[in-house]
Design an enzyme around this catalytic site. Structure first.
Site, PDB file in Angstrom:
ATOM      1  N   HIS A  99       0.839  -1.199   0.000  1.00 40.46           N
ATOM      2  CA  HIS A  99       0.000   0.000   0.000  1.00 40.46           C
ATOM      3  C   HIS A  99       0.871   1.245   0.000  1.00 40.46           C
ATOM      4  O   HIS A  99       1.985   1.237   0.525  1.00 40.46           O
ATOM      5  CB  HIS A  99      -0.950   0.028   1.202  1.00 40.46           C
ATOM      6  CG  HIS A  99      -0.266  -0.116   2.529  1.00 40.46           C
ATOM      7  ND1 HIS A  99       0.135  -1.342   3.036  1.00 40.46           N
ATOM      8  CD2 HIS A  99       0.105   0.800   3.459  1.00 40.46           C
ATOM      9  CE1 HIS A  99       0.699  -1.177   4.210  1.00 40.46           C
ATOM     10  NE2 HIS A  99       0.707   0.125   4.499  1.00 40.46           N
ATOM     11  N   HIS A 101       0.901   5.252   1.085  1.00 37.40           N
ATOM     12  CA  HIS A 101       0.253   6.294   1.884  1.00 37.40           C
ATOM     13  C   HIS A 101       0.321   7.629   1.138  1.00 37.40           C
ATOM     14  O   HIS A 101       1.388   8.016   0.652  1.00 37.40           O
ATOM     15  CB  HIS A 101       1.003   6.510   3.207  1.00 37.40           C
ATOM     16  CG  HIS A 101       0.961   5.370   4.165  1.00 37.40           C
ATOM     17  ND1 HIS A 101       0.093   5.331   5.242  1.00 37.40           N
ATOM     18  CD2 HIS A 101       1.686   4.228   4.248  1.00 37.40           C
ATOM     19  CE1 HIS A 101       0.307   4.223   5.942  1.00 37.40           C
ATOM     20  NE2 HIS A 101       1.275   3.535   5.353  1.00 37.40           N
TER      21      HIS A 101
HETATM   22  P1  5GP Z   1       1.733   0.531   7.474  1.00 35.86           P
HETATM   23  O1  5GP Z   1       2.231   0.852   8.855  1.00 35.86           O
HETATM   24  O2  5GP Z   1       1.607  -0.960   7.248  1.00 35.86           O
HETATM   25  O3  5GP Z   1       2.493   1.232   6.381  1.00 35.86           O
HETATM   26  O4  5GP Z   1       0.283   1.163   7.405  1.00 35.86           O
HETATM   27  C1  5GP Z   1      -0.893   0.457   7.624  1.00 35.86           C
HETATM   28  C2  5GP Z   1      -1.992   1.471   7.728  1.00 35.86           C
HETATM   29  O5  5GP Z   1      -3.226   0.812   7.602  1.00 35.86           O
HETATM   30  C3  5GP Z   1      -2.019   2.236   9.054  1.00 35.86           C
HETATM   31  O6  5GP Z   1      -1.839   3.617   8.805  1.00 35.86           O
HETATM   32  C4  5GP Z   1      -3.398   1.902   9.632  1.00 35.86           C
HETATM   33  O7  5GP Z   1      -4.001   3.018  10.224  1.00 35.86           O
HETATM   34  C5  5GP Z   1      -4.182   1.448   8.420  1.00 35.86           C
HETATM   35  N1  5GP Z   1      -5.203   0.462   8.704  1.00 35.86           N
HETATM   36  C6  5GP Z   1      -5.044  -0.692   9.405  1.00 35.86           C
HETATM   37  N2  5GP Z   1      -6.205  -1.377   9.426  1.00 35.86           N
HETATM   38  C7  5GP Z   1      -7.111  -0.651   8.728  1.00 35.86           C
HETATM   39  C8  5GP Z   1      -8.485  -0.856   8.396  1.00 35.86           C
HETATM   40  O8  5GP Z   1      -9.122  -1.846   8.745  1.00 35.86           O
HETATM   41  N3  5GP Z   1      -9.085   0.128   7.648  1.00 35.86           N
HETATM   42  C9  5GP Z   1      -8.409   1.238   7.226  1.00 35.86           C
HETATM   43  N4  5GP Z   1      -9.103   2.133   6.494  1.00 35.86           N
HETATM   44  N5  5GP Z   1      -7.113   1.453   7.528  1.00 35.86           N
HETATM   45  C10 5GP Z   1      -6.472   0.519   8.249  1.00 35.86           C
END
Ligand code: 5GP
Ligand code: ZN
Length: 134
Positions: A99, A101
């Site tokens: 993903h 951001h």
């Molecule tokens: P990472 O730290 O893996 O780069 O980011 C994962 C992101 O996914 C985090 O910013 C977290 O807030 C978001 N996230 C985790 N679970 C969910 C969810 O069920 N729905 C949404 N919309 N965001 C999520």
């Protein structure tokens, strides 16, 4: 993929606040909203991070992220944005589905700190170049 929260959002098994969708990718609001408008762009197919994703899919996801970032910055009245992906737990990845951001930036006190420490006095750039290109 079973038990992947982002696969479930992509397949509409659990709800997401969808910003954009096409055949290859989906963009939806990040629950945490590090800043207002914080959006995630994901491929609909499961890849654990950018490191193992199909390059064509990566290109599509980033192209979409650029277009959405332009829209979000304008519509939310931001001054700029950070566009980033975390690959691996060491890099802060918590959801193991690739993903990107999009984090709109409003001012220096908007809650996000990305600290890049200057190590130029401690390292040998030639050694590092040898490592990176070996
Ligand atoms: P990472 O730290 O893996 O780069 O980011 C994962 C992101 O996914 C985090 O910013 C977290 O807030 C978001 N996230 C985790 N679970 C969910 C969810 O069920 N729905 C949404 N919309 N965001 C999520
Ligand atoms: Zn997944």
């Amino acid at each position: 993929m079973d038990n992947c929260i982002f696969c479930k959002i992509a397949q509409k098994q659990i709800p997401g606040k969808v910003v954009y969708e096409d055949d290859v990718c989906l963009a939806f609001l990040d629950l945490s909203q590090v800043t207002d408008g914080h959006t995630l762009v994901i491929p609909k197919a499961h890849y654990s991070s950018i490191l193992d994703a199909d390059p064509e899919v990566v290109a599509h996801v980033y192209k979409t992220a650029q277009k959405l970032a332009q829209q979000i910055v304008k519509n939310c009245g931001a001054q700029g944005c950070n566009i980033l992906t975390n690959a691996g737990e060491v890099a802060g990845q918590t959801v193991h589905h690739f993903h990107v951001h999009i984090i709109p930036r409003y001012d220096e006190h908007d809650g996000l700190t990305l600290a890049f420490k200057d190590r130029s006095q401690e390292v040998d750039l030639d050694d590092i170049l040898n490592c990176v290109t070996k």
